[in-house]
Design a protein around this motif. Sequence first.
Motif, PDB file in Angstrom:
ATOM      1  N   SER A  11       0.824  -1.215   0.000  1.00  0.00           N
ATOM      2  CA  SER A  11       0.000   0.000   0.000  1.00  0.00           C
ATOM      3  C   SER A  11       0.855   1.261   0.000  1.00  0.00           C
ATOM      4  CB  SER A  11      -0.930   0.003   1.216  1.00  0.00           C
ATOM      5  OG  SER A  11      -1.859  -1.059   1.154  1.00  0.00           O
ATOM      6  N   ASP A 228     -10.415   0.966  -9.687  1.00  0.00           N
ATOM      7  CA  ASP A 228     -11.018   2.097 -10.392  1.00  0.00           C
ATOM      8  C   ASP A 228     -11.492   1.583 -11.759  1.00  0.00           C
ATOM      9  OD1 ASP A 228     -11.232   4.313 -12.267  1.00  0.00           O
ATOM     10  OD2 ASP A 228     -10.265   5.556 -10.746  1.00  0.00           O
ATOM     11  N   CYS A 252      -7.498   1.622  -5.978  1.00  0.00           N
ATOM     12  CA  CYS A 252      -7.952   2.841  -5.300  1.00  0.00           C
ATOM     13  C   CYS A 252      -8.403   2.497  -3.886  1.00  0.00           C
ATOM     14  CB  CYS A 252      -9.084   3.486  -6.097  1.00  0.00           C
ATOM     15  SG  CYS A 252     -10.494   2.398  -6.395  1.00  0.00           S
ATOM     16  N   PRO A 253      -8.640   3.491  -3.032  1.00  0.00           N
ATOM     17  CA  PRO A 253      -9.111   3.198  -1.678  1.00  0.00           C
ATOM     18  C   PRO A 253     -10.434   2.437  -1.695  1.00  0.00           C
ATOM     19  CG  PRO A 253      -8.349   5.466  -1.826  1.00  0.00           C
ATOM     20  CD  PRO A 253      -8.381   4.926  -3.225  1.00  0.00           C
ATOM     21  N   SER A 256     -14.246   3.360  -3.125  1.00  0.00           N
ATOM     22  CA  SER A 256     -14.240   4.364  -4.190  1.00  0.00           C
ATOM     23  C   SER A 256     -14.144   3.727  -5.568  1.00  0.00           C
ATOM     24  CB  SER A 256     -13.080   5.349  -3.986  1.00  0.00           C
ATOM     25  OG  SER A 256     -11.822   4.693  -4.048  1.00  0.00           O
ATOM     26  N   GLN A 281      -3.316  -1.812  -1.435  1.00  0.00           N
ATOM     27  CA  GLN A 281      -3.567  -0.879  -2.544  1.00  0.00           C
ATOM     28  C   GLN A 281      -2.255  -0.658  -3.274  1.00  0.00           C
ATOM     29  OE1 GLN A 281      -5.372   2.918  -1.542  1.00  0.00           O
ATOM     30  NE2 GLN A 281      -4.882   3.760  -3.551  1.00  0.00           N
ATOM     31  N   ARG A 283       0.579   0.540  -5.563  1.00  0.00           N
ATOM     32  CA  ARG A 283       0.771   1.870  -6.133  1.00  0.00           C
ATOM     33  C   ARG A 283       2.235   2.044  -6.501  1.00  0.00           C
ATOM     34  NH1 ARG A 283      -1.791   4.957  -1.856  1.00  0.00           N
ATOM     35  NH2 ARG A 283      -1.354   6.845  -3.050  1.00  0.00           N
ATOM     36  N   GLY A 290       0.474   9.719  -0.776  1.00  0.00           N
ATOM     37  CA  GLY A 290      -0.958   9.493  -0.598  1.00  0.00           C
ATOM     38  C   GLY A 290      -1.307   8.273   0.225  1.00  0.00           C
ATOM     39  N   SER A 291      -0.307   7.519   0.642  1.00  0.00           N
ATOM     40  CA  SER A 291      -0.583   6.235   1.282  1.00  0.00           C
ATOM     41  C   SER A 291      -1.292   6.371   2.623  1.00  0.00           C
ATOM     42  CB  SER A 291       0.718   5.449   1.460  1.00  0.00           C
ATOM     43  OG  SER A 291       1.240   5.053   0.218  1.00  0.00           O
ATOM     44  N   GLN A 293      -3.211   8.677   3.880  1.00  0.00           N
ATOM     45  CA  GLN A 293      -4.606   9.078   3.699  1.00  0.00           C
ATOM     46  C   GLN A 293      -5.443   7.912   3.188  1.00  0.00           C
ATOM     47  OE1 GLN A 293      -5.183  12.596   1.293  1.00  0.00           O
ATOM     48  NE2 GLN A 293      -7.296  12.063   0.816  1.00  0.00           N
ATOM     49  N   ASP A 294      -4.905   7.151   2.220  1.00  0.00           N
ATOM     50  CA  ASP A 294      -5.681   6.079   1.610  1.00  0.00           C
ATOM     51  C   ASP A 294      -5.871   4.894   2.550  1.00  0.00           C
ATOM     52  OD1 ASP A 294      -5.914   7.609  -0.636  1.00  0.00           O
ATOM     53  OD2 ASP A 294      -4.557   6.420  -1.888  1.00  0.00           O
ATOM     54  N   SER A 298      -9.505   3.604   3.890  1.00  0.00           N
ATOM     55  CA  SER A 298      -9.976   2.243   3.635  1.00  0.00           C
ATOM     56  C   SER A 298     -10.391   1.544   4.923  1.00  0.00           C
ATOM     57  CB  SER A 298      -8.893   1.439   2.911  1.00  0.00           C
ATOM     58  OG  SER A 298      -8.729   1.901   1.585  1.00  0.00           O
TER      59      SER A 298
END
Length: 307
Positions: A11, A228, A252-253, A256, A281, A283, A290-291, A293-294, A298
Amino acid sequence: MTLPIANAPCSWGVDDPNNPHLPPYATVLQEASAAGYRSIELGPWGYLPTQSEALCAALEQHRLSLVAGTIFDDLVSEANIERLLDLTHRICRNLSRAPRAEPSEGDRAAPPFLVIIDFGNPQRARFAGRSDLAPRLSQAEWQRMIGHITRISELAWREYGVRPVVHPHAGGCIEFADEIDRLAADIPHHTAGLCLDTGHLYYAGLDPAAWLSKHFERLDYLHFKDVDPQVFREVLARGVDFFTACAEGVMCPLGSGAIDYPQLRALLAERGYRGWITIEQERDPRNVQGSLQDVTASLRYLRGLGF
């Protein structure tokens, strides 16, 4: 229904330990803990400390345990098996010595798990998600792979008490419906369980809820992802390989994307699943900012659904 939920270094973009863009492992452990997780997967061998004393100290500093380690490699080639057996010793030795995730009440298999994934055939990687184009193994190749999975599984369990689970994976030689069914028929549950992954099922053109239900009696461990749908359609149309698709944001999270997690929650509650779930996730590590936050979003999403 409150299930134990972990995360994994992928992630944060950690799939290849030699990638020069990986974040420091201390960042991953600190952010996993800050997001509310109490357990994490080991990730690729060589990313977290390989000396058990240093590994234990790093985990304890962030109040984390280990839920699983992973063999992610070519399981078909005869030339590879001795190296993989040595790696199994190394991973399982650390899993047996490190703080381990607590089993949940009613869980059919206790952690830690050894997640066994085939990956390394360039033609299969190229045709991830495209069952009609992906070449299948010959009978001899399939049987050789099954023999290798069996040897790894028996070593993990008999010598270390680590429960092996086989994970179908996009771009590997166990990905599509025919291969998952064949695997389940050829590997008895007492040898290894299944770790089905919602994102990889969707990527293979399968309905995650239907396949979790179909093989429910074999499920010892679960991976949750979301996909996504727009990015997914685009990367398949362009013939993009799986990890390039991940770098382009196909994962994606949770909540979403395209996967119906309220449906999965209802299914698992009805069937009485009590085991561990790990959120992943994949990436590009160059987007690691962004990890946190994601992975936080989740976990909150699943808890908000009643997981």
